[in-house]
Design a protein around this motif. Structure first.
Motif, short mmCIF file in Angstrom:
data_model
loop_
_atom_site.label_atom_id
_atom_site.label_comp_id
_atom_site.label_asym_id
_atom_site.label_seq_id
_atom_site.Cartn_x
_atom_site.Cartn_y
_atom_site.Cartn_z
N LEU A 157 -11.56 9.60 -21.89
CA LEU A 157 -10.46 10.38 -21.56
C LEU A 157 -9.24 10.33 -22.37
CD1 LEU A 157 -10.91 10.35 -17.66
CD2 LEU A 157 -11.47 12.16 -19.18
N TYR A 158 -8.84 9.32 -22.80
CA TYR A 158 -7.80 9.04 -23.64
C TYR A 158 -7.99 9.82 -24.98
CZ TYR A 158 -3.98 6.79 -26.42
OH TYR A 158 -2.89 6.66 -27.14
N ALA A 159 -9.43 9.70 -25.53
CA ALA A 159 -9.64 10.23 -26.70
C ALA A 159 -9.66 11.82 -26.46
CB ALA A 159 -11.07 9.92 -27.05
N LEU A 160 -10.14 12.27 -25.40
CA LEU A 160 -9.90 13.82 -25.39
C LEU A 160 -8.39 14.16 -25.46
CD1 LEU A 160 -11.20 16.55 -24.46
CD2 LEU A 160 -11.02 15.76 -22.13
N ALA A 203 -1.26 9.13 -40.97
CA ALA A 203 -0.41 8.13 -40.35
C ALA A 203 -0.93 8.31 -38.74
CB ALA A 203 1.06 8.80 -40.16
N GLN A 204 -1.47 9.44 -38.31
CA GLN A 204 -1.86 9.51 -36.87
C GLN A 204 -2.82 8.21 -36.49
OE1 GLN A 204 -0.83 11.93 -34.10
NE2 GLN A 204 0.71 11.48 -35.67
N ARG A 248 6.48 4.93 -27.35
CA ARG A 248 6.25 5.83 -28.35
C ARG A 248 7.41 6.12 -29.40
NH1 ARG A 248 1.58 9.07 -26.96
NH2 ARG A 248 0.14 7.80 -25.87
N PHE A 249 8.70 5.71 -28.88
CA PHE A 249 9.75 5.87 -29.81
C PHE A 249 9.48 4.64 -30.99
CE2 PHE A 249 13.79 4.98 -31.15
CZ PHE A 249 14.42 6.03 -31.78
N ALA A 278 -3.77 4.07 -32.43
CA ALA A 278 -4.17 2.75 -31.89
C ALA A 278 -2.98 2.26 -31.22
CB ALA A 278 -4.77 2.12 -33.30
N SER A 279 -2.07 2.18 -31.91
CA SER A 279 -0.78 1.50 -31.44
C SER A 279 -0.31 2.15 -30.25
CB SER A 279 0.50 1.77 -32.32
OG SER A 279 0.15 1.28 -33.80
#
Length: 173
Positions: free
Chosen positions: A38-41, A139-140, A110-111, A145-146
């Motif tokens: 679900l995270y991947a989607l 870069a994405q 996220r910042f 992953a982070s």
């Protein structure tokens, strides 16, 4: 109850897809790693939003890369927070206080990855003159992953469950 119905939407979709013989192998993979899939989607949705808005702003409107990336980050991060909270990391505290705490934690985490991505794009695109589009895609990969680990470990978790996990790991070591 509504949360269970929302979760069931994805489970029903996977059951329907895995009813085809060639996709049956995926059913246990999804069940065992549901949160990841679900995270991947939703991560894919976030990436598409981020990249397409970024490219629109830089390629079509001529905006500087750092400004365009920061604007696309605002929209992508809002989308990611809402979808992650609603469908991916469902075992979290509820209520308005928890919502705003999670939102602040999410945007703060996220910042830090925004700063990393802005620096990468500035250095690689503006500094070295490498491909704007290719560098955004690369870069994405690092950012995805982070962001997953920040969300999983710091934002959408129950403090007691985290303390228990730490105690359990410490007891085994």
């Amino acid at each position: 109850m509504e949360e269970e119905v929302q979760q069931a939407i994805f489970d029903r979709a996977v059951r329907r897809l895995t009813s085809y013989r060639c996709l049956r192998w995926f059913a246990p993979v999804y069940e065992n790693h549901r949160q990841f899939w679900l995270y991947a989607l939703f991560g894919l949705g976030t990436i598409l939003l981020s990249i397409n808005l970024y490219l629109l702003l830089t390629e079509k409107m001529g905006m500087p890369v750092v400004l365009a990336n920061s604007i696309s980050w605002i929209f992508a991060t809002a989308f990611a927070f809402l979808t992650n909270r609603r469908w991916v990391f469902v075992n979290h505290k509820c209520g308005m206080g928890a919502f705003f705490h999670q939102m602040l934690s999410f945007f703060t985490g996220r910042f830090f990855t925004l700063i990393l991505e802005d620096w990468l794009l500035y250095f690689l695109v503006d500094g070295l003159g490498l491909s704007n589009t290719l560098m955004k895609y690369l870069a994405q990969l690092l950012i995805i992953a982070s962001n997953y680990f920040i969300s999983k470990l710091l934002v959408f978790r129950r403090r007691r469950a985290l303390r228990e996990l730490i105690r359990e790991k410490a007891g085994k070591g």
